[in-house]
Design an enzyme around this catalytic site. Structure first.
Site, PDB file in Angstrom:
ATOM      1  N   HIS A  46       0.825  -1.212   0.000  1.00  0.00           N
ATOM      2  CA  HIS A  46       0.000   0.000   0.000  1.00  0.00           C
ATOM      3  C   HIS A  46       0.860   1.264   0.000  1.00  0.00           C
ATOM      4  O   HIS A  46       0.681   2.156  -0.841  1.00  0.00           O
ATOM      5  CB  HIS A  46      -0.910  -0.021   1.224  1.00  0.00           C
ATOM      6  CG  HIS A  46      -1.845   1.145   1.311  1.00  0.00           C
ATOM      7  ND1 HIS A  46      -3.198   1.050   1.068  1.00  0.00           N
ATOM      8  CD2 HIS A  46      -1.633   2.455   1.628  1.00  0.00           C
ATOM      9  CE1 HIS A  46      -3.768   2.233   1.219  1.00  0.00           C
ATOM     10  NE2 HIS A  46      -2.831   3.104   1.567  1.00  0.00           N
ATOM     11  N   GLU A  47       1.783   1.339   0.942  1.00  0.00           N
ATOM     12  CA  GLU A  47       2.600   2.554   1.052  1.00  0.00           C
ATOM     13  C   GLU A  47       3.597   2.663  -0.092  1.00  0.00           C
ATOM     14  O   GLU A  47       3.904   3.766  -0.551  1.00  0.00           O
ATOM     15  CB  GLU A  47       3.328   2.569   2.400  1.00  0.00           C
ATOM     16  CG  GLU A  47       2.399   2.559   3.607  1.00  0.00           C
ATOM     17  CD  GLU A  47       1.381   3.687   3.592  1.00  0.00           C
ATOM     18  OE1 GLU A  47       1.668   4.758   3.013  1.00  0.00           O
ATOM     19  OE2 GLU A  47       0.283   3.510   4.150  1.00  0.00           O
ATOM     20  N   HIS A  54       1.832   4.288  -3.010  1.00  0.00           N
ATOM     21  CA  HIS A  54       1.773   5.747  -2.849  1.00  0.00           C
ATOM     22  C   HIS A  54       3.117   6.387  -3.208  1.00  0.00           C
ATOM     23  O   HIS A  54       3.172   7.345  -3.987  1.00  0.00           O
ATOM     24  CB  HIS A  54       1.436   6.116  -1.402  1.00  0.00           C
ATOM     25  CG  HIS A  54       0.006   5.908  -1.022  1.00  0.00           C
ATOM     26  ND1 HIS A  54      -1.048   6.295  -1.817  1.00  0.00           N
ATOM     27  CD2 HIS A  54      -0.545   5.379   0.108  1.00  0.00           C
ATOM     28  CE1 HIS A  54      -2.189   6.011  -1.214  1.00  0.00           C
ATOM     29  NE2 HIS A  54      -1.915   5.441  -0.054  1.00  0.00           N
TER      30      HIS A  54
END
Length: 236
Positions: free
Chosen positions: A25-26, A29
């Site tokens: 997820h990170e 980003h």
């Protein structure tokens, strides 16, 4: 150990799932922001799949206790994007979408294992390990996809709205963003509020799960998830 949201025996599977989910997820980003011209996350060492730079201790512990949590937010300077609003939305969206992708790939892997007879021929221990890990990998990643789209700071859904609304509205939102942590604490400690928040997520979870299951069933032999996850569900 009844203070935990999940069974104590399943903590290794849950922790491994969280490491994968939060890291992907990170990274999504950070990588997308870097590709759009913002080196903030890159210079901070966040464009990596090393989980140690992404995991937040409190956020990880909270998901074990309350059923949800977070990783370390990726620093993003939208002012460095050519189109700050549009690219800001994309950077926010790719995080939850990465969790949805992990869930889909996890489900695909189970279908492949079933198709080639691996599940049928596996020992009891291996079968149970696959069942427990697949349950949490698919379930938690779909829930994280949905949860991160809630319009609560500092979740991605809140950031998306910030990039959509007029600037004067965004300014007011920035002034009130610090209330986000208090909203989370209320959800954690007030069972009724937690139920109101999480129940719709589980409803949408069923829709997404059934969509992927139906899609894969057109290609592979059917996997009877109720049988595969029977022992896992008995522990709940």
């Amino acid at each position: 150990m009844n203070f935990l949201w999940y069974p104590f025996e399943d903590l290794p599977f849950i922790f491994l799932t969280l490491v994968i989910a939060f890291t992907v997820h990170e990274f999504a980003h950070a990588y997308s922001a870097y590709k759009f011209g913002d080196r903030t996350a890159y210079d901070a060492g966040r464009v990596t799949l090393n989980p140690r730079v992404h995991l937040d201790v409190f956020g990880t512990i909270l998901i074990l206790i309350a059923g949800f949590g977070w990783a370390k937010p990726v620093p993003v300077n939208r002012g460095r994007f050519k189109n700050p609003r549009l690219m800001g939305i994309v950077v926010s969206v790719v995080g939850p979408l990465s969790n949805l992708l992990v869930a889909a790939l996890g489900m695909l892997a189970v279908y492949v294992l079933n198709h080639f007879g691996v599940l049928e021929s596996a020992s009891t221990g291996v079968y149970q390990a696959i069942a427990h890990f697949s349950y949490y990998l698919i379930t938690l990643n779909i829930l994280l996809f949905l949860f991160n789209l809630l319009p609560i700071p500092p979740l991605d859904g809140y950031r998306i709205i910030q990039d959509i609304v007029p600037l004067h509205v965004r300014h007011k939102m920035d002034q009130n963003a610090h209330w986000g942590i208090f909203i989370f604490l209320l959800i954690v400690f007030i069972p009724q509020l937690r139920e109101v928040t999480l129940t719709p997520l589980f409803s949408f979870w069923s829709v997404i799960f059934n969509f992927f299951a139906g899609m894969f069933e057109t290609v592979f032999d059917r996997v009877f998830w109720g049988d595969l996850w029977a022992d896992v569900l008995k522990m709940k």
